[in-house]
Design an enzyme around this catalytic site. Structure first.
Site, PDB file in Angstrom:
ATOM      1  N   ARG A   1      19.295   2.828  35.017  1.00 43.49           N
ATOM      2  CA  ARG A   1      20.650   3.266  34.249  1.00 43.49           C
ATOM      3  C   ARG A   1      21.555   2.020  34.403  1.00 43.49           C
ATOM      4  NH1 ARG A   1      26.069   3.678  35.063  1.00 43.49           N
ATOM      5  NH2 ARG A   1      25.620   4.045  36.949  1.00 43.49           N
ATOM      6  N   ASP A   2      22.110   1.807  35.410  1.00 39.16           N
ATOM      7  CA  ASP A   2      23.461   0.772  35.388  1.00 39.16           C
ATOM      8  C   ASP A   2      22.888  -0.751  34.922  1.00 39.16           C
ATOM      9  OD1 ASP A   2      25.904  -0.260  35.865  1.00 39.16           O
ATOM     10  OD2 ASP A   2      25.693  -0.306  37.937  1.00 39.16           O
TER      11      ASP A   2
ATOM     12  N   HIS B   1      28.675   0.513  46.249  1.00 35.90           N
ATOM     13  CA  HIS B   1      28.190  -0.225  45.163  1.00 35.90           C
ATOM     14  C   HIS B   1      28.664  -1.516  44.778  1.00 35.90           C
ATOM     15  CE1 HIS B   1      26.532   0.389  41.095  1.00 35.90           C
ATOM     16  NE2 HIS B   1      27.112  -0.575  40.653  1.00 35.90           N
TER      17      HIS B   1
ATOM     18  N   HIS C   1      28.833  -5.523  43.469  1.00 35.25           N
ATOM     19  CA  HIS C   1      28.699  -6.639  42.501  1.00 35.25           C
ATOM     20  C   HIS C   1      28.643  -7.990  43.150  1.00 35.25           C
ATOM     21  CE1 HIS C   1      28.202  -4.250  38.675  1.00 35.25           C
ATOM     22  NE2 HIS C   1      28.453  -3.156  39.267  1.00 35.25           N
TER      23      HIS C   1
ATOM     24  N   CYS D   1      28.668  -4.180  33.523  1.00 39.19           N
ATOM     25  CA  CYS D   1      29.457  -3.069  32.899  1.00 39.19           C
ATOM     26  C   CYS D   1      29.845  -3.369  31.725  1.00 39.19           C
ATOM     27  CB  CYS D   1      30.807  -2.681  33.941  1.00 39.19           C
ATOM     28  SG  CYS D   1      31.669  -1.502  33.484  1.00 39.19           S
TER      29      CYS D   1
ATOM     30  N   ASN E   1      24.592  -6.444  39.460  1.00 34.68           N
ATOM     31  CA  ASN E   1      24.710  -5.544  40.751  1.00 34.68           C
ATOM     32  C   ASN E   1      23.980  -6.390  41.991  1.00 34.68           C
ATOM     33  OD1 ASN E   1      25.701  -2.530  39.919  1.00 34.68           O
ATOM     34  ND2 ASN E   1      23.999  -3.221  38.499  1.00 34.68           N
TER      35      ASN E   1
END
Length: 313
Positions: free
Chosen positions: A27-28, A220, A222, A253, A262
């Site tokens: 997803r991300d 989360h 990065h 993003c 990520n």
């Protein structure tokens, strides 16, 4: 592949014995791709990640296709995952319409996506922070009524490309607000990768003081400035046991141009296994999956562990 027995297991005092990796690559990771990945490839990616032992694989987002065209196939994708327990397949929903679509397909875990800063709330949701929280309220309430678990993502917890440093108290306030809405879990996002270990520890200590249980927090990170693993270790020292990561380091993003990839799941697993922390993940299978996806995308992965294990430059 590397030599048998590596990484050598050397434990460190005071760390958790097991960590749940919340895999966000499908997803991300894929939402930031310039070329739309075919639905069948996404489904195969998710199946391979699940088969590698990742307990949670975030599948897709039920956002309007205009905003994230790479994930416009959510209705087509989710039914292709029918062999996987939906409890392992969280999906992102931006509003009640997104929730309706997710529930109609049998989703059992959803996530809402908020911001600790006004600038990012405006860029991402076209609302103020408090207006976004108000929008989430009926989504969370209805999800809970349906017996669905709710995760609250919070972006820009450590820094914002427009506003700069984000006061810790500001992040804590929005964290508390998301929990007060009924979210079961929070994910603290370092969206542009500017956090450092001391900042991580300070925020987590402040959340303690605000009555937020460590068991309800995920992180989360990065790797924009190469700090993701260091920040993860700081979170582990605090007792955090849920860590987001993306297979092969995919992602960024679409609303924050300075946000690079990520934390790579392979890099995370290598570190955790070296510390003697259980994950349930088969690193060889995970590596093979990320190598396959890198070939699909036509470029090498930024994950150093992946490159070392696969000898891919």
């Amino acid at each position: 592949m590397t030599a048998a027995g590596l990484p050598m297991e050397v434990t460190a005092e005071g760390l958790p014995t097991r960590v749940r990796i919340h895999e966000v690559g499908a997803r991300d990771g894929l939402q930031n791709e310039q070329t739309v990945v075919p639905t069948e490839i996404k489904a195969e990616f998710i199946r391979r990640l699940a088969d590698a032992g990742l307990p949670t694989v975030e599948a897709t987002s039920f956002v309007h296709p205009k905003w994230v065209p790479q994930l416009a196939d959510a209705e087509q994708l989710f039914p292709q995952l029918d062999g996987i327990d939906p409890e392992r397949l969280p999906v992102l929903v931006p509003n009640e319409r997104g929730l309706d679509r997710a529930l109609a397909l049998g989703a059992r875990r959803i996530a809402v996506f908020g911001s600790a800063t006004e600038s990012f709330a405006k860029a991402n949701l076209n609302r103020t922070v408090d207006e976004a929280l108000a929008m989430f309220a009926p989504v969370v309430a209805r999800a809970k009524d349906a017996g669905v678990q709710v995760r609250g993502y919070l972006s820009m917890c450590f820094g914002d490309p427009w506003e700069g440093p984000v006061p810790v108290a500001q992040t804590v306030r929005v964290c508390r607000a998301l929990l007060d809405l009924g979210c079961d879990e929070l994910s603290l996002g370092d969206t542009i990768g500017v956090a450092t270990p001391g900042h991580v520890q300070t925020l987590l200590a402040s959340l303690d003081e605000a009555g937020v249980a460590t068991s309800r927090i995920g992180v989360h990170f990065h790797d924009t400035y190469g700090q993701a693993l260091a920040n993860t270790f700081a979170a582990l020292q605090h007792g955090i046991t849920t860590i987001d990561a993306s297979a092969g380091g995919l992602g960024g993003c679409p609303y924050a141009k300075s946000a690079t990839g990520n934390l790579a799941t392979e890099d995370l697993v290598w570190m955790l296994h070296g510390l003697g922390i259980e994950t349930g993940v088969d690193l060889d299978r995970l590596t093979a999956t990320s190598v396959w996806m890198a070939d699909v995308l036509g470029r090498p992965s930024p994950s150093r562990t992946l490159r070392a294990l696969s000898h891919k430059e």
